[in-house]
Design a protein around this motif. Structure first.
Motif: not given
Length: 505
Positions: A487-504
């Motif tokens: 099984m493959v787990l896919m994640c997104s990590d925005q912790s290094r972004v000050e202007l929090h953009t969104t992975f859409l």
């Protein structure tokens, strides 16, 4: 939809080992009233680096959940919640856009305004569209009356020969469903009627979201004419601990193939299962179960072993997606899903930029061959937005290596990536308890945490010096069974972004 202007600070990078710290960003409550802002009109600035190129959004102001998408005479209709006076929630009406291909959209006049004291003077909230026999469309929607009670109303097109359905009327029978002392319905938790379905007894059924204490409830109503509705003695389904069920959806899915099924034509089809979706108001995520349904008892029963709470159950999307609506597309024999994406920006930022909210790209839904969960992929029409491809092939990536992708000239990109040569024997065994908690697993094992096989993936929206970036990464696990499956787990990590953009998506 125009592509956003290029930002000189944005680039796309592929990386085999990503560093960072995971984070979860809270979605604002959809009914929180900002009295000082909700009627404050703003003019969006010309430079808009965070507006989308792949996703639907109007030129300005607040949007939230879908109201009732459908296809009529070859035209796709997108109804959505909209504040015509500002970029925060409030003054909600039904806005309207049309398309011939689910990609290019034309804005139409507001379909349903908030105007009638006994129906919707304090807001025309979410609902659904249903196609009646003979092809006539009808809308059911929640209105907030002058007493701030949530009631259900019906609307019909003024001219059914108009494929764009520009004008809608509200019959005098409204409201057609109301909270009373007799039915004991909570007048502040009674909203979002579903698409109707016609049973073999020629009686229409819909569900309306509600709650009793901490129990989420899909209240069942029945009607012979789609105007006069009677509340059933029992709900279609309920579950303890979820809180308010918003935007409930109930529809059939085919077993064994990707073809969709019209809800009203599946009553005698034994080769279908049913999906009950609910949007959980407390945590702002869309959950669903797959199960069976009896027209004789009007009872929905989730598959054995289904998890029915909002923290461990199946979700449409493990990012930001809420208040979704789907419809049966008879033109292409498929079910199409729409969902609302809310950013992490503050109210002040939304007012400054003059808008808030985007819609996820339309997606096709079908049942997995296991019969236990759904497949949800972007509709094929989205490929029309792909231009100027940049290809990288046969690159060997070593641990901790970084490969930059050049010649991407837009702030938004549609990426397909394949990793080969992975030594699957190194994959760690997946704990069975993790399967229903992928978002928890992503937070506990963010992009800075090394594993047996991962993390590897992408850095996107990165500054030139890599001070800021969003990680989109993968981990491979071995299933706990003896079948040697992975099984493959896919994640997104925005912790290094000050202007929090969104992975859409």
């Amino acid at each position: 939809m125009a592509t956003s202007p290029l930002s000189s600070l944005l680039l796309l990078t592929i990386v085999i080992l990503l560093l960072g710290q995971g984070g979860v960003h809270k979605i604002e409550a959809s009914h929180e009233v900002y009295k000082g802002y909700q009627s404050l009109e703003t003019i969006p600035p010309k430079f808009q680096p965070y507006r989308t190129g792949f996703h639907f959004q109007p030129p300005r102001n607040w949007i939230n959940g879908f109201a009732g998408p459908m296809v009529y005479k070859g035209i796709y209709h997108l109804f959505y919640q909209y504040n015509p006076k500002g970029s925060v929630w409030g003054n909600i009406v039904w806005a309207h856009a049309t398309s011939k291909d689910l990609v290019n959209w034309e804005l139409q006049p507001v379909a349903l305004s908030a105007a009638e004291p006994n129906m919707d003077i304090n807001g025309a909230w979410s609902g659904s569209a249903t196609i009646l026999p003979g092809g006539k469309p009808v809308i059911l929607y929640t209105g907030v009356n002058s007493k701030n009670q949530q009631v259900q109303n019906v609307a019909v097109p003024k001219n059914t020969s108009d494929p764009y359905l520009i004008e809608w009327t509200k019959p005098p029978q409204n409201p057609i469903m109301s909270p009373t002392t007799q039915n004991q319905i909570n007048s502040s938790s009674f909203r979002d009627p579903s698409t109707g379905w016609l049973g073999p007894d020629n009686i229409w059924r819909v569900v309306v979201g509600s709650k009793i204490g901490r129990r989420g409830v899909a209240i069942l109503y029945k009607s012979k004419d789609f105007v006069n509705w009677v509340k059933d003695e029992k709900p279609l389904h309920s579950a303890h601990g979820d809180g308010m069920w918003e935007c409930p959806a109930f529809y059939p899915v085919s077993v064994g193939n990707r073809n969709s099924v019209d809800t009203s034509k599946s009553s005698h089809d034994l080769n279908v299962k049913y999906v009950l979706k609910m949007s959980l108001d407390d945590i702002k995520h869309d959950y669903y179960t797959v199960g069976s349904y009896s027209y004789h008892t009007d009872v929905y029963t989730p598959n054995k072993g289904s998890i029915e709470n909002g923290f461990s159950g199946l979700r449409y999307d493990y990012g930001k997606l809420y208040a979704s609506k789907s419809f049966y597309d008879g033109e292409k024999n498929r079910r199409v899903l729409w969902g609302w994406v809310n950013e992490s920006s503050s109210v002040d930022d939304d007012v400054k930029k003059g808008w808030s909210g985007v819609m996820a790209v339309p997606r096709r839904i079908w049942l997995d061959k296991s019969g236990k969960q759904l497949h949800i992929n972007p509709v094929q029409e989205i490929a029309k937005l792909r231009v100027n491809p940049v290809n990288l092939r046969n690159h060997v990536l070593k641990p901790s290596s970084l490969l930059k992708v050049h010649n991407i000239t837009a702030a938004q990109a549609d990426v397909e990536i394949a990793f080969e040569g992975l030594d699957l024997s190194k994959a760690e065994v997946l704990d069975p308890s993790w399967i229903s908690k992928p978002q928890v697993l992503c937070n506990q094992n963010d992009s800075s945490v090394g594993g047996s096989l991962g993390p590897f993936g992408l850095r996107v929206l990165a500054s030139r010096g890599m001070e800021e970036y969003t990680s989109v990464f993968f981990r491979v696990f071995k299933k706990y069974t003896k079948s040697n499956q992975h099984m493959v787990l896919m994640c997104s990590d925005q912790s290094r972004v000050e202007l929090h953009t969104t992975f859409l998506i």
